[in-house]
Scaffold this motif. Structure first.
Motif, PDB file in Angstrom:
ATOM      1  N   ASP A  51      -7.827  -8.247  -4.196  1.00  0.00           N
ATOM      2  CA  ASP A  51      -7.342  -9.568  -4.952  1.00  0.00           C
ATOM      3  C   ASP A  51      -5.800  -9.484  -5.034  1.00  0.00           C
ATOM      4  N   GLU A  52      -5.461  -8.231  -5.489  1.00  0.00           N
ATOM      5  CA  GLU A  52      -4.039  -8.056  -5.422  1.00  0.00           C
ATOM      6  C   GLU A  52      -3.236  -8.237  -4.111  1.00  0.00           C
ATOM      7  N   LEU A  53      -3.831  -7.671  -3.009  1.00  0.00           N
ATOM      8  CA  LEU A  53      -3.524  -7.512  -1.766  1.00  0.00           C
ATOM      9  C   LEU A  53      -3.123  -8.851  -1.278  1.00  0.00           C
ATOM     10  N   ILE A  54      -4.139  -9.597  -1.466  1.00  0.00           N
ATOM     11  CA  ILE A  54      -4.543 -11.085  -0.910  1.00  0.00           C
ATOM     12  C   ILE A  54      -3.368 -11.940  -1.439  1.00  0.00           C
ATOM     13  N   ALA A  55      -3.225 -11.668  -2.870  1.00  0.00           N
ATOM     14  CA  ALA A  55      -1.968 -12.540  -3.578  1.00  0.00           C
ATOM     15  C   ALA A  55      -0.567 -12.059  -3.269  1.00  0.00           C
ATOM     16  N   HIS A  56      -0.414 -10.863  -2.818  1.00  0.00           N
ATOM     17  CA  HIS A  56       0.925 -10.111  -2.399  1.00  0.00           C
ATOM     18  C   HIS A  56       1.130 -10.719  -0.916  1.00  0.00           C
ATOM     19  N   ALA A  57       0.185 -10.735  -0.011  1.00  0.00           N
ATOM     20  CA  ALA A  57       0.462 -11.310   1.369  1.00  0.00           C
ATOM     21  C   ALA A  57       0.286 -12.880   1.696  1.00  0.00           C
ATOM     22  N   TRP A  58      -0.377 -13.490   0.667  1.00  0.00           N
ATOM     23  CA  TRP A  58      -0.541 -14.773   0.731  1.00  0.00           C
ATOM     24  C   TRP A  58      -0.237 -15.494  -0.589  1.00  0.00           C
ATOM     25  N   GLY A  75     -11.169  -1.449  -3.433  1.00  0.00           N
ATOM     26  CA  GLY A  75      -9.888  -2.013  -2.920  1.00  0.00           C
ATOM     27  C   GLY A  75      -9.545  -0.860  -1.368  1.00  0.00           C
ATOM     28  N   TYR A  76      -8.413  -1.008  -1.356  1.00  0.00           N
ATOM     29  CA  TYR A  76      -7.751  -0.033  -0.410  1.00  0.00           C
ATOM     30  C   TYR A  76      -6.685   1.077  -0.939  1.00  0.00           C
ATOM     31  N   CYS A  77      -6.557   2.103  -0.386  1.00  0.00           N
ATOM     32  CA  CYS A  77      -5.658   3.147  -0.880  1.00  0.00           C
ATOM     33  C   CYS A  77      -4.973   3.719   0.418  1.00  0.00           C
ATOM     34  N   PHE A  78      -3.559   4.097   0.147  1.00  0.00           N
ATOM     35  CA  PHE A  78      -2.890   4.707   1.069  1.00  0.00           C
ATOM     36  C   PHE A  78      -2.845   6.136   0.931  1.00  0.00           C
ATOM     37  N   LEU A  99       0.863  -1.283  -0.111  1.00  0.00           N
ATOM     38  CA  LEU A  99       0.001   0.017   0.027  1.00  0.00           C
ATOM     39  C   LEU A  99       0.959   1.203  -0.169  1.00  0.00           C
ATOM     40  N   ALA A 100       2.160   1.479   0.716  1.00  0.00           N
ATOM     41  CA  ALA A 100       2.693   2.588   0.944  1.00  0.00           C
ATOM     42  C   ALA A 100       3.698   2.791  -0.342  1.00  0.00           C
ATOM     43  N   GLN A 101       4.173   1.670  -1.151  1.00  0.00           N
ATOM     44  CA  GLN A 101       4.739   1.798  -2.316  1.00  0.00           C
ATOM     45  C   GLN A 101       3.758   2.366  -3.257  1.00  0.00           C
TER      46      GLN A 101
END
Length: 930
Positions: A53-60, A98-101, A42-44
């Motif tokens: 989906d992108e966050l889940i794929a990155h973390a898991w 999704g989410y946004c920093f 998120l910070a990047q």
């Protein structure tokens, strides 16, 4: 302390990616590995929305997990960061995306090295300007460009002025600096007036001396063994010289990579063009909260720059839609958004949005340290305009008449107004203007469409208005729209509505602008009248009935003053006025007069087509006024005319008229026959049935009738299903079709059946739909249904017998002298048995003679049987049975009600059947079973 390579700084925090550590000041914070990975991504990508989906794929990466796991870790991150405390925001949820920093993130270029370290001498040399503000919403572009440079060596970032091309190029150069041992050189070409000085500008940036007569050879000699990134910024005004220099350097020096920025491609060998898009803003159809709005980079930029000039500024939920509108109207153009943000302290956001039409005087507070053309919005456009050829300026001015997107055909039809300027010139200029980022191109449709950004259009429109050719272009624009809209009559019968709207629906903004011009002092009222008539079908299909009621009234007001009579145009305007006035205001007197005048004009023309339109209009006026006897007479007249002329369209229209009129007079079998004939026509045949006739889709109108008949004849389950089908079809039709389906089928069927939950939901939908499209007539239906549901007597206007009939079947106390008189005189039939029964119940409640009450019940029973109205018959049998039971005649009461109840084959859970079953059980003789 020095920054750490790979560190991300935000608020009081430092995210050390290489060490997987989050520091608050000097204090390490405990984060799980999954939470750390999520925060890092998120910070990047700060300023961008990252999908779930992108966050889940990155973390898991190798595990399938539920979305709930992501929400848990997001919540943990917010707690760790103190998100929401003391006004601090870090992670925003963007519903559906999704989410946004949303906090500013800084990436220091320095590395952790002691100043005396020998490694310092090995740092890449560069002259990149230091960015003092963070870049928003471009991180994916930076990553994409950084990956493209090694593969293509020569990349050009192309976009309109003020789009942030320089900022993006600098960010890419900073991110890739470590890949170039010989560093990077930034060459700003903006201040060069002479293209021959381009090589010298690069030499100066490299600190290399070159020969005056052949500077490129000296540059090539210096660069041929270097591994270096060159950034050529602002190439558009010296584009040929920049392209020539780029090609010669790249061919001679294989270790050189080149990143250029320009308003148009350099069109040089080996060039890879990347067009920089606008910053995304909330869609027009949304009403976002502050948190949701901040998920869009355009709004983030506006808020961050507004806070920089007014530290007390805070985006509230109330102001978030205004911020979204401002960013949309400024085309997501970063420079324009920054200039607007600088004015928040003077005007406030609401006043700022209201003044955007005067944006060139408003947006003038650019930073003093930037180029002069970046200090005001007008200066920015002046720079681009002055770089155009005379022909390109003419084309840009003329194309500014288009408010929205347009085709190449439309561009030629409007911009080509004399023999000196042909279609070939327009095509060539349009291609060039698109290359120079002054015109956007959409190739996603079947037909390529072009559009001027709103800011560019506003600027060019000023130029057009001030030119001698302005009146000619505005006239040609309006005439072209008349030509386009005349094709709707040809296309409509064979076109599915969604396809028709995709083709013509986008014209409405053009039409509005053209009408505003035509009826202005500088315009042409006769052309305005023609365009109003030509666009009534469009208004009908877009459900702009209230807006167009006013426009049609204006056109009719001007038509009498025209030098040349236009009887056909006047006829169709009266038909439209009648339909629009009835549907929006329930102004039946206005509608009848309008339809009557249309019929007079049709008789004057003597043409069958015009007579069909006016007959239909007269029928609409009679039917919406609940004058069903007259509506049946007009349906007979239409049927006779259709038969005489063997007109398939007129035959279909007459069947529709017959079905609705026969049903309302209580002739349900005949109505079912005609409705079936209408629905049996192939769907693709006569899809729109004369687009000049404002009406509901036949699949909707006929199912409305069938649903009502099914309920009345004792099939409540089938009725509910058919009403639901009518509503579903109506959702893809005009708005008043949705209201009609709800008010005349779905709501009453639910209420008659006793399904209060469904009725509440349907009534609320009716209220929302009628309010959304300013359909005051249907809003009154919604209010009355809600009053019925809250057990209040509805306030039905005496001037609307249609509602009087309907609500008399729902609330017995609503039945009055006028409603009874309509039944007694044969003006209405569909509700007659129930009105007579309700009248009997009212007399009984007032203590009237039992014989008078019984007489009304018996009349109701007889009429219901003649109509085949089993549901009305059940209600009357229940009322009559209660009367007999009170008189001690229990056995006849049981026999009467049991006989009617026994003819039902469905709907046993409806309120009327449950009530009948309860009474039958109460009155049952010994040994009786249901």
């Amino acid at each position: 302390m020095p920054a750490i390579e790979g560190a991300l700084h935000f608020g009081p925090f430092r995210l050390l990616r290489s060490q997987k550590l989050l520091l608050e000041g000097e204090k390490p914070l405990r984060l799980g590995s999954r939470a750390f990975d999520i925060l890092t991504l998120l910070a990047q990508r700060a300023g961008d929305v990252v999908s779930k989906d992108e966050l889940i794929a990155h973390a898991w990466p190798d595990t399938v997990v539920e979305e709930n796991s992501l929400r848990v870790h997001i919540a943990a991150l917010r707690r760790a960061l103190g998100d929401g405390q003391e006004g601090l925001r870090y992670i925003a949820n963007v519903p559906g995306r999704g989410y946004c920093f949303v906090a500013p993130v800084f990436r220091p270029l320095e590395r952790v090295i002691a100043s005396e370290s020998p490694a310092a001498a090995d740092r890449p040399i560069h002259n990149l300007p230091v960015r003092l503000t963070r870049m928003i919403g471009r991180s994916q572009f930076v990553e994409s460009l950084a990956a493209a440079l090694p593969r293509h060596r020569f990349v050009s970032v192309v976009g309109p002025g003020g789009m942030g091309k320089t900022t993006l190029a600098l960010a890419v150069a900073e991110d890739t600096l470590a890949s170039y041992p010989d560093g990077a050189r930034f060459v700003d070409l903006a201040l060069l007036a002479d293209p021959q000085l381009v090589p010298s500008a690069l030499a100066a940036a490299l600190d290399v001396s070159v020969a005056i007569d052949d500077p490129v050879s000296g540059l090539v000699t210096h660069l041929q063994d270097k591994r270096l990134l060159i950034v050529l910024d602002n190439c558009e005004h010296v584009i040929e010289a920049a392209a020539e220099l780029a090609v010669r350097v790249l061919k001679a020096a294989p270790g050189i990579h080149l990143l250029a920025t320009s308003r148009e491609p350099l069109r040089a060998e080996g060039e890879r063009v990347v067009r920089l898009a606008s910053l995304a803003a909330p869609p027009e159809s949304t009403h976002p909260t502050a948190a949701a709005a901040l998920g869009y980079p355009a709004v983030q930029l506006f808020v961050e720059r507004a806070v920089a000039t007014l530290d007390s500024f805070e985006l509230t939920d109330a102001d978030a839609p205004l911020a979204g509108e401002l960013c949309r109207r400024l085309d997501g153009l970063p420079l324009a958004i920054e200039l607007a943000a600088a004015r928040v302290g003077f005007f406030g956001i609401r006043e700022l949005v209201a003044r955007l039409d005067d944006r060139f005087r408003l947006l003038t507070s650019g930073r003093r340290t930037v180029l002069a053309r970046h200090q005001t919005l007008r200066a920015l456009l002046d720079w681009s305009y002055e770089l155009l050829s005379d022909s390109e300026r003419v084309t840009l001015r003329r194309l500014a008449v288009f408010k929205g997107s347009f085709t190449l055909e439309s561009a030629g039809a409007v911009a080509v107004v004399d023999s000196a300027f042909g279609a070939v010139d327009v095509l060539g200029d349009l291609t060039t203007l698109a290359a120079k980022s002054l015109v956007t191109v959409d190739v996603n449709d079947e037909v390529t469409r072009y559009r001027l950004l709103d800011t560019t259009r506003t600027y060019a429109l000023e130029k057009l208005v001030r030119s001698d050719e302005g009146p000619k272009i505005f006239r040609r624009h309006a005439e072209h729209l008349c030509e386009l809209l005349s094709a709707t009559d040809v296309d409509a019968p064979a076109t599915v509505r969604s396809q028709w709207l995709a083709t013509y629906g986008r014209l409405i903004d053009e039409v509005r602008a053209a009408l505003d011009w035509a009826f202005s002092l500088a315009g042409d009222a006769a052309l305005g009248v023609r365009l109003t008539e030509a666009s009534t079908s469009l208004a009908h299909q877009l459900s702009l009935l209230d807006e167009y009621r006013v426009r049609v009234e204006r056109a009719l007001g001007d038509i009498a003053s025209l030098e040349t009579p236009q009887p056909l145009v006047e006829l169709r305007l009266h038909v439209a006025l009648g339909a629009f006035a009835g549907q929006t205001r329930g102004a039946h007197d206005v509608a009848r007069r309008a339809f009557g005048r249309a019929f007079e004009l049709a008789e004057q023309t003597g043409q069958t087509q015009h007579r069909i339109e006016s007959l239909f209009g007269l029928w609409v006026g009679a039917f919406t006024s609940a004058e069903y006897v007259e509506s049946l007479r007009l349906a007979d007249t239409m049927a006779a005319a259709a038969k005489a002329d063997a007109d398939a369209v007129a035959m279909l229209v007459s069947d529709r008229m017959m079905a609705q009129s026969q049903h309302c007079l209580g002739h349900h079998a005949a109505a079912r026959h005609f409705a079936g004939r209408v629905l049996d026509r192939p769907l693709e045949q006569l899809q729109f049935v004369k687009s000049k006739l404002p009406s509901v889709d036949r699949r909707v109108s006929m199912r409305i009738i069938l649903a009502r008949i099914q309920w009345i004849e004792g099939y409540p389950e089938q009725a509910a299903g058919t009403a639901s089908e009518a509503f579903e079809f109506a959702l893809s039709d005009v708005a008043f079709g949705v209201c009609h389906a709800l008010a005349w089928a779905a709501c009453p069927v639910a209420l008659w059946s006793g399904d209060i939950v469904a009725a509440r939901s349907l009534a609320q939908t009716l209220r929302e739909q009628s309010a959304k499209y300013a359909l005051e007539y249907w809003q009154s239906w919604a209010r009355n249904y809600e009053r019925v549901l809250s057990q209040q007597v509805p306030l039905v206007s005496p001037s609307d017998p249609k509602q009087m009939d309907m609500f008399g079947t729902l609330v017995a106390a609503q039945v009055g002298a006028t409603g009874i008189e309509r039944v007694e005189c044969g003006k209405v039939g569909w509700c007659a048995p129930e009105i007579l029964r309700a009248h009997g119940e009212n007399l009984k409640a007032r203590g009237a003679d039992a014989s008078d009450v019984e007489s009304l019940f018996l009349r109701s029973m007889e009429l219901a049987r003649r109509q085949g109205a089993l549901s009305w018959e059940l209600r009357t049998a229940t009322s009559l049975g209660r009367l007999w039971q009170e008189q001690g005649r229990v056995a006849p009461a049981h026999e009467l009600l049991g006989g009617v109840r026994g003819r039902f084959t469905e709907g046993f859970a409806t309120a009327d059947l449950r009530a009948a079953d309860a009474l039958l059980a109460q009155w049952a003789p010994p040994g009786w079973t249901q």
